[in-house]
Design a protein around this motif. Structure first.
Motif, PDB file in Angstrom:
ATOM      1  N   THR A  60       0.838  -1.189   0.000  1.00  0.00           N
ATOM      2  CA  THR A  60       0.000   0.000   0.000  1.00  0.00           C
ATOM      3  C   THR A  60       0.878   1.246   0.000  1.00  0.00           C
ATOM      4  N   SER A  89      -3.524   0.469  -3.280  1.00  0.00           N
ATOM      5  CA  SER A  89      -3.018  -0.857  -2.925  1.00  0.00           C
ATOM      6  C   SER A  89      -2.622  -1.560  -4.210  1.00  0.00           C
ATOM      7  N   ALA A 103      -3.349  -9.548   4.568  1.00  0.00           N
ATOM      8  CA  ALA A 103      -3.801  -8.198   4.927  1.00  0.00           C
ATOM      9  C   ALA A 103      -5.271  -8.215   5.296  1.00  0.00           C
ATOM     10  N   THR A 107      -8.323  -1.627   7.699  1.00  0.00           N
ATOM     11  CA  THR A 107      -7.480  -1.430   8.870  1.00  0.00           C
ATOM     12  C   THR A 107      -8.378  -1.326  10.102  1.00  0.00           C
ATOM     13  N   PRO A 108      -7.832  -1.505  11.306  1.00  0.00           N
ATOM     14  CA  PRO A 108      -8.673  -1.385  12.504  1.00  0.00           C
ATOM     15  C   PRO A 108      -9.416  -0.051  12.578  1.00  0.00           C
ATOM     16  N   GLU A 110     -10.214   1.935  10.007  1.00  0.00           N
ATOM     17  CA  GLU A 110     -11.227   1.968   8.950  1.00  0.00           C
ATOM     18  C   GLU A 110     -12.434   1.115   9.319  1.00  0.00           C
ATOM     19  N   GLY A 133     -13.479  -5.586  10.895  1.00  0.00           N
ATOM     20  CA  GLY A 133     -12.018  -5.606  10.938  1.00  0.00           C
ATOM     21  C   GLY A 133     -11.418  -6.996  10.902  1.00  0.00           C
ATOM     22  N   THR A 164     -10.923  -1.170  -1.126  1.00  0.00           N
ATOM     23  CA  THR A 164     -10.816  -2.534  -0.618  1.00  0.00           C
ATOM     24  C   THR A 164     -12.065  -3.361  -0.878  1.00  0.00           C
ATOM     25  N   GLU A 193      -8.109   5.682   5.224  1.00  0.00           N
ATOM     26  CA  GLU A 193      -7.111   6.047   6.236  1.00  0.00           C
ATOM     27  C   GLU A 193      -5.860   6.555   5.528  1.00  0.00           C
TER      28      GLU A 193
END
Length: 374
Positions: A60, A89, A103, A107-108, A110, A133, A164, A193
């Motif tokens: 990323t 990404s 991955a 993300t936590p 997001e 998550g 994503t 993020e």
């Protein structure tokens, strides 16, 4: 939000209103009670593995365009004003993935934001009961790339979606030998993020014509920025930039075709149910592939906007507008768990099991890009 927030007429906010709504929305989503699922055992969703012979690596990158001011940010002098930032990404065939972790899809940070945004961005999605998550992709962070130079594909997601949510299709293309670059469009995407802060979508309801125009123009400029910077990325040695294609969904399809028409660096493109009535593309000579579903609420405008535009057409039956992304796999699991209704499933991905539609999209895209990027 209506069924298709990425295009079409409707009330839309002005820039200052949009920017302030984005800042207030960030605070509300991060701090509000909807940001945390209340269920004792929230559902963990899984994505299917890619079908190609190669494992998939993922990296990323954050890109900044100092020549552009972000159109969705606050006015000069207000907090958050600055140059346009874009997250990408890159998924690629890996030499090995041993010892490199998979991955998460989000993300936590997001995932916490998306928990509150999900039912706003896609009406009918649950506000609780899902551990967003915990969903893992099949991209292994930092895995060494398979040697050799490979064709490059850029992807622009549907309006309101983050990059994503196009993971599964991108992983499948990468597992069959492509380098796929998923491009996020902050301020438009549900959440992104950035290295220094979180950005949330400014879209509330279907955008009006001016807002949609800004969305597409911004996306096209983002895609050009990515094309400009591909050669400076650490993965540049495995990218054959002479063989570059593009595909996009909904507003991303509109932007992808506009970028294809205006940039000679792109050799071929695929439009996943995006309107084509913003820019002159009827005389486009480069290869173009179009997908549509029979469940799209904007079918009349779509048909009119495609009139005279060259390219092969593929129609997906029993499918809805959001079947092109990861919703095709997530929504049926949410329905099986009783977290969404049958009506929500039908509105998002259609009433039929999505396997046939997904298989058709994968097969047609692989064949199209193999033929035109050879």
């Amino acid at each position: 939000m209506n069924r298709h927030p990425s295009s079409g007429p409707g009330p839309g906010p002005g820039r200052r209103t949009v920017a302030k709504a984005a800042l207030l929305g960030t605070a509300a989503v991060l701090a509000g009670p909807a940001a945390v699922a209340r269920a004792d055992r929230p559902l963990v969703l899984r994505l299917p593995a890619p079908t190609g012979p190669h494992p998939v690596g993922l990296r990323t990158f954050a890109l900044t365009d100092p020549s552009r001011t972000d159109p969705w940010q606050p006015e000069p002098g207000e907090p958050g004003f600055g140059a346009r930032q874009v997250m990408v990404s890159v998924l690629y065939p890996a030499r090995t993935v041993r010892g490199f972790p998979r991955a998460p899809q989000l993300t936590p940070a997001e995932a916490g934001v998306f928990t509150g945004l999900a039912p706003l961005v896609r009406p009918g999605l649950p506000a609780a009961g899902v551990d967003w998550g915990a969903t893992l992709t099949h991209g292994h962070v930092g895995a060494p790339p398979l040697p050799g130079r490979r064709p490059v594909l850029l992807y622009s997601p549907g309006g309101g979606d983050s990059r994503t949510l196009g993971t599964t299709l991108a992983e499948d293309l990468a597992s069959h030998g492509h380098v796929v670059v998923l491009v996020d469009h902050p301020g438009d995407a549900s959440q992104v993020e950035l290295p220094d802060r979180m950005r949330v979508t400014v879209l509330r309801g279907e955008p009006d014509a001016e807002t949609f125009r800004t969305m597409v123009d911004t996306r096209v400029a983002d895609l050009r920025l990515v094309l400009d910077r591909l050669g400076s990325l650490p993965l540049a040695p495995v990218m054959d930039r002479r063989r570059t294609g593009i595909y996009g969904h909904s507003a991303g399809g509109t932007a992808a075709v506009s970028a294809l028409a205006g940039d000679d660096r792109i050799a071929a493109g695929a439009n996943l149910e995006g309107y084509l009535d913003l820019d002159p593309v009827k005389g486009l000579a480069r290869p173009l592939l179009h997908f549509r579903t029979d469940g799209f609420a904007g079918a009349a405008r779509l048909t009119a906007s495609w009139e005279g535009v060259p390219g092969r057409r593929v129609r997906l039956t029993g499918a809805g507008h959001w079947v092109f992304g990861d919703h095709a796999f997530l929504v049926p699991r949410l329905r099986a768990a009783g977290l969404v209704t049958a009506g929500t499933r039908d509105a998002l991905i259609g009433p039929e099991p999505p396997a046939a539609a997904v298989s058709s999209v994968r097969r047609e895209l692989r064949s199209f890009f193999a033929r035109h990027l050879s």
